[in-house]
Design a protein around this motif. Structure first.
Motif, PDB file in Angstrom:
ATOM      1  N   LYS A  55       0.836  -1.205   0.000  1.00 44.29           N
ATOM      2  CA  LYS A  55       0.000   0.000   0.000  1.00 44.29           C
ATOM      3  C   LYS A  55       0.875   1.261   0.000  1.00 44.29           C
ATOM      4  O   LYS A  55       0.677   2.192  -0.767  1.00 44.29           O
ATOM      5  CB  LYS A  55      -0.851  -0.027   1.273  1.00 44.29           C
ATOM      6  CG  LYS A  55      -2.227   0.500   1.086  1.00 44.29           C
ATOM      7  CD  LYS A  55      -3.052   0.222   2.325  1.00 44.29           C
ATOM      8  CE  LYS A  55      -4.208   1.211   2.317  1.00 44.29           C
ATOM      9  NZ  LYS A  55      -5.121   1.025   3.407  1.00 44.29           N
ATOM     10  N   LYS A  56       1.856   1.248   0.887  1.00 45.46           N
ATOM     11  CA  LYS A  56       2.768   2.399   1.007  1.00 45.46           C
ATOM     12  C   LYS A  56       4.036   2.013   0.252  1.00 45.46           C
ATOM     13  O   LYS A  56       4.847   1.229   0.745  1.00 45.46           O
ATOM     14  CB  LYS A  56       3.063   2.662   2.482  1.00 45.46           C
ATOM     15  CG  LYS A  56       3.858   3.931   2.719  1.00 45.46           C
ATOM     16  CD  LYS A  56       4.206   4.078   4.184  1.00 45.46           C
ATOM     17  CE  LYS A  56       5.438   3.308   4.470  1.00 45.46           C
ATOM     18  NZ  LYS A  56       6.599   3.801   5.021  1.00 45.46           N
ATOM     19  N   CYS A  57       4.190   2.551  -0.934  1.00 49.33           N
ATOM     20  CA  CYS A  57       5.258   2.076  -1.802  1.00 49.33           C
ATOM     21  C   CYS A  57       5.574   3.119  -2.871  1.00 49.33           C
ATOM     22  O   CYS A  57       4.663   3.689  -3.483  1.00 49.33           O
ATOM     23  CB  CYS A  57       4.736   0.809  -2.485  1.00 49.33           C
ATOM     24  SG  CYS A  57       5.917  -0.425  -2.926  1.00 49.33           S
ATOM     25  N   ARG A  58       6.859   3.388  -3.063  1.00 51.99           N
ATOM     26  CA  ARG A  58       7.249   4.279  -4.163  1.00 51.99           C
ATOM     27  C   ARG A  58       7.838   3.386  -5.259  1.00 51.99           C
ATOM     28  O   ARG A  58       8.793   2.650  -5.003  1.00 51.99           O
ATOM     29  CB  ARG A  58       8.266   5.314  -3.664  1.00 51.99           C
ATOM     30  CG  ARG A  58       8.323   6.552  -4.509  1.00 51.99           C
ATOM     31  CD  ARG A  58       9.156   7.673  -3.888  1.00 51.99           C
ATOM     32  NE  ARG A  58       8.388   8.550  -3.032  1.00 51.99           N
ATOM     33  CZ  ARG A  58       8.525   8.638  -1.706  1.00 51.99           C
ATOM     34  NH1 ARG A  58       9.408   7.916  -1.072  1.00 51.99           N
ATOM     35  NH2 ARG A  58       7.774   9.460  -1.003  1.00 51.99           N
ATOM     36  N   VAL A  59       7.247   3.456  -6.457  1.00 52.37           N
ATOM     37  CA  VAL A  59       7.612   2.521  -7.527  1.00 52.37           C
ATOM     38  C   VAL A  59       8.004   3.270  -8.799  1.00 52.37           C
ATOM     39  O   VAL A  59       7.316   4.213  -9.213  1.00 52.37           O
ATOM     40  CB  VAL A  59       6.410   1.585  -7.874  1.00 52.37           C
ATOM     41  CG1 VAL A  59       6.788   0.571  -8.948  1.00 52.37           C
ATOM     42  CG2 VAL A  59       5.894   0.865  -6.636  1.00 52.37           C
TER      43      VAL A  59
ATOM     44  N   TYR B 133      -2.144  -2.373  -5.871  1.00 47.26           N
ATOM     45  CA  TYR B 133      -1.569  -2.504  -4.526  1.00 47.26           C
ATOM     46  C   TYR B 133      -1.299  -1.151  -3.868  1.00 47.26           C
ATOM     47  O   TYR B 133      -1.569  -0.952  -2.702  1.00 47.26           O
ATOM     48  CB  TYR B 133      -0.245  -3.289  -4.595  1.00 47.26           C
ATOM     49  CG  TYR B 133      -0.433  -4.729  -4.986  1.00 47.26           C
ATOM     50  CD1 TYR B 133      -0.563  -5.715  -4.012  1.00 47.26           C
ATOM     51  CD2 TYR B 133      -0.488  -5.108  -6.327  1.00 47.26           C
ATOM     52  CE1 TYR B 133      -0.752  -7.040  -4.361  1.00 47.26           C
ATOM     53  CE2 TYR B 133      -0.672  -6.430  -6.692  1.00 47.26           C
ATOM     54  CZ  TYR B 133      -0.808  -7.390  -5.710  1.00 47.26           C
ATOM     55  OH  TYR B 133      -1.001  -8.697  -6.064  1.00 47.26           O
ATOM     56  N   VAL B 134      -0.696  -0.245  -4.644  1.00 43.51           N
ATOM     57  CA  VAL B 134      -0.181   0.993  -4.053  1.00 43.51           C
ATOM     58  C   VAL B 134      -1.285   2.044  -3.893  1.00 43.51           C
ATOM     59  O   VAL B 134      -2.035   2.314  -4.841  1.00 43.51           O
ATOM     60  CB  VAL B 134       0.957   1.565  -4.942  1.00 43.51           C
ATOM     61  CG1 VAL B 134       1.485   2.878  -4.374  1.00 43.51           C
ATOM     62  CG2 VAL B 134       2.095   0.554  -5.063  1.00 43.51           C
ATOM     63  N   ASP B 135      -1.345   2.626  -2.678  1.00 44.53           N
ATOM     64  CA  ASP B 135      -2.286   3.716  -2.435  1.00 44.53           C
ATOM     65  C   ASP B 135      -1.563   5.020  -2.766  1.00 44.53           C
ATOM     66  O   ASP B 135      -0.783   5.527  -1.956  1.00 44.53           O
ATOM     67  CB  ASP B 135      -2.717   3.671  -0.957  1.00 44.53           C
ATOM     68  CG  ASP B 135      -3.553   4.886  -0.582  1.00 44.53           C
ATOM     69  OD1 ASP B 135      -3.953   5.653  -1.487  1.00 44.53           O
ATOM     70  OD2 ASP B 135      -3.801   5.070   0.635  1.00 44.53           O
ATOM     71  N   THR B 136      -1.830   5.549  -3.955  1.00 44.16           N
ATOM     72  CA  THR B 136      -1.082   6.727  -4.416  1.00 44.16           C
ATOM     73  C   THR B 136      -1.454   7.993  -3.635  1.00 44.16           C
ATOM     74  O   THR B 136      -0.809   9.020  -3.805  1.00 44.16           O
ATOM     75  CB  THR B 136      -1.279   6.966  -5.932  1.00 44.16           C
ATOM     76  OG1 THR B 136      -2.672   6.987  -6.205  1.00 44.16           O
ATOM     77  CG2 THR B 136      -0.585   5.913  -6.764  1.00 44.16           C
ATOM     78  N   ASN B 137      -2.484   7.901  -2.782  1.00 40.33           N
ATOM     79  CA  ASN B 137      -2.828   9.064  -1.941  1.00 40.33           C
ATOM     80  C   ASN B 137      -1.953   9.147  -0.697  1.00 40.33           C
ATOM     81  O   ASN B 137      -1.942  10.161  -0.018  1.00 40.33           O
ATOM     82  CB  ASN B 137      -4.301   9.000  -1.510  1.00 40.33           C
ATOM     83  CG  ASN B 137      -5.214   9.215  -2.701  1.00 40.33           C
ATOM     84  OD1 ASN B 137      -4.952  10.086  -3.535  1.00 40.33           O
ATOM     85  ND2 ASN B 137      -6.249   8.405  -2.810  1.00 40.33           N
ATOM     86  N   HIS B 138      -1.264   8.061  -0.402  1.00 43.05           N
ATOM     87  CA  HIS B 138      -0.393   8.067   0.778  1.00 43.05           C
ATOM     88  C   HIS B 138       0.831   8.949   0.490  1.00 43.05           C
ATOM     89  O   HIS B 138       1.416   8.858  -0.598  1.00 43.05           O
ATOM     90  CB  HIS B 138       0.044   6.629   1.103  1.00 43.05           C
ATOM     91  CG  HIS B 138       0.672   6.511   2.445  1.00 43.05           C
ATOM     92  ND1 HIS B 138       1.940   6.990   2.728  1.00 43.05           N
ATOM     93  CD2 HIS B 138       0.199   5.989   3.609  1.00 43.05           C
ATOM     94  CE1 HIS B 138       2.217   6.755   3.995  1.00 43.05           C
ATOM     95  NE2 HIS B 138       1.181   6.156   4.548  1.00 43.05           N
ATOM     96  N   PRO B 139       1.241   9.806   1.449  1.00 45.37           N
ATOM     97  CA  PRO B 139       2.361  10.715   1.169  1.00 45.37           C
ATOM     98  C   PRO B 139       3.682  10.004   0.855  1.00 45.37           C
ATOM     99  O   PRO B 139       4.547  10.572   0.187  1.00 45.37           O
ATOM    100  CB  PRO B 139       2.493  11.543   2.463  1.00 45.37           C
ATOM    101  CG  PRO B 139       1.646  10.868   3.484  1.00 45.37           C
ATOM    102  CD  PRO B 139       0.633  10.052   2.770  1.00 45.37           C
ATOM    103  N   ASP B 140       3.847   8.761   1.332  1.00 44.76           N
ATOM    104  CA  ASP B 140       5.088   8.028   1.045  1.00 44.76           C
ATOM    105  C   ASP B 140       4.959   7.099  -0.164  1.00 44.76           C
ATOM    106  O   ASP B 140       5.804   6.230  -0.386  1.00 44.76           O
ATOM    107  CB  ASP B 140       5.531   7.217   2.272  1.00 44.76           C
ATOM    108  CG  ASP B 140       5.962   8.127   3.402  1.00 44.76           C
ATOM    109  OD1 ASP B 140       6.472   9.226   3.118  1.00 44.76           O
ATOM    110  OD2 ASP B 140       5.763   7.751   4.574  1.00 44.76           O
ATOM    111  N   SER B 141       3.874   7.257  -0.899  1.00 39.73           N
ATOM    112  CA  SER B 141       3.697   6.435  -2.105  1.00 39.73           C
ATOM    113  C   SER B 141       3.857   7.295  -3.350  1.00 39.73           C
ATOM    114  O   SER B 141       3.574   8.501  -3.328  1.00 39.73           O
ATOM    115  CB  SER B 141       2.302   5.811  -2.131  1.00 39.73           C
ATOM    116  OG  SER B 141       2.162   4.838  -1.132  1.00 39.73           O
TER     117      SER B 141
END
Ligand SMILES: C[S@@+](CC[C@H](N)C(=O)[O-])C[C@H]1O[C@@H](n2cnc3c(N)ncnc32)[C@H](O)[C@@H]1O
Length: 230
Positions: free
Chosen positions: A70-74, A91-99
């Motif tokens: 969920k929290k992932c920079r890709v 998978y990745v929640d792009t609204n999360h500040p660390d994503s």
């Protein structure tokens, strides 16, 4: 269409499609079209709304070695038309500040909500810097499905492929956070000796995966390196 029935990878029964050879179509194009129309993964990609059958390769790789969170920079290199990017977004929640999800390709790619799409030749010396400019923090996953167009000269093609993988790895070594993952398409029995040596030095685990959706007659395989040592 013939009435021969097959079972698609999604478990559905599908019809085998016969393609007539059109006068102006080359035999190789007819073979390609026939393969596409009868490929269960192409059918499944259409049914499930994926931009390419390649999406299933990343899904299957991530089933063996789960690294998408969920929290992932890709960073997705060689992303067009966007099948892998769509899987990343599952998978990745792009609204999360660390994503963050960045998709780069030498060819244009249609926009995707929450994704930074870059049309750029990754082999250009300035490409890594252009990527650094858009990154909002250290990266958790670098993916490379890059495949240069074949020139038809086996040795040249091999060198170009290896060149792109090496560039992707150099970039990954600069941007990955400790514990990060690197996934790259490689050919001919896997990553070559020097590349494999470097991967084993820099990552805790290195594995080759040939996902079921990768065509048996294709020499492609994927190297998956997890646990970047930093
Ligand atoms: C197999 S396709 C990628 C499919 C994609 N992963 C998907 O799921 O839809 C390989 C991609 O590599 C890209 N490519 C090849 N050379 C490149 C380069 N020098 N820089 C950026 N992209 C490149 C091609 O344009 C092509 O879109």
């Amino acid at each position: 269409m013939s009435d021969k029935k097959k079972t698609s990878s999604s478990g559905r029964r599908m019809m085998s499609v016969r393609v007539k050879t059109a006068k102006r179509r080359k035999n190789s194009s007819t073979q390609w079209l026939k393969r596409q129309l009868n490929d269960p993964y192409v059918v499944r990609a259409q049914e499930e709304g994926y931009r390419s059958r390649a999406a299933f390769k990343l899904m299957e790789i991530n089933e063996v070695v789960p690294f998408l969170k969920k929290k992932c920079r890709v960073v997705d290199l060689g992303a067009a038309p966007g099948g892998w990017t769509q899987v990343v977004l599952n998978y990745v929640d792009t609204n999360h500040p660390d994503s963050q999800v960045v998709a780069l390709d030498i060819n244009p790619m249609d926009d995707m909500a929450g994704v930074t799409v870059m049309e750029l030749d990754f082999s250009l010396p300035e490409a890594p810097d252009k990527l650094f400019e858009v990154l909002t923090g250290p990266v958790d996953v670098v993916l490379s499905d890059m495949a240069p167009p074949a020139m038809g000269h086996k040795q040249t093609d091999h060198l170009r492929i290896i060149g792109l993988v090496e560039m992707a790895l150099d970039f990954a070594l600069e941007v990955l956070s400790p514990g990060g993952t690197f996934v790259a398409k490689v050919w001919q029995g896997g990553a070559d000796h020097d590349l494999l040596k470097l991967l084993k030095q820099k990552f805790l685990k290195v594995k080759h995966i040939k996902p079921p959706s990768s065509r048996k007659d294709s020499a492609e395989t994927f190297v998956v390196a997890t646990g970047f040592k930093g």
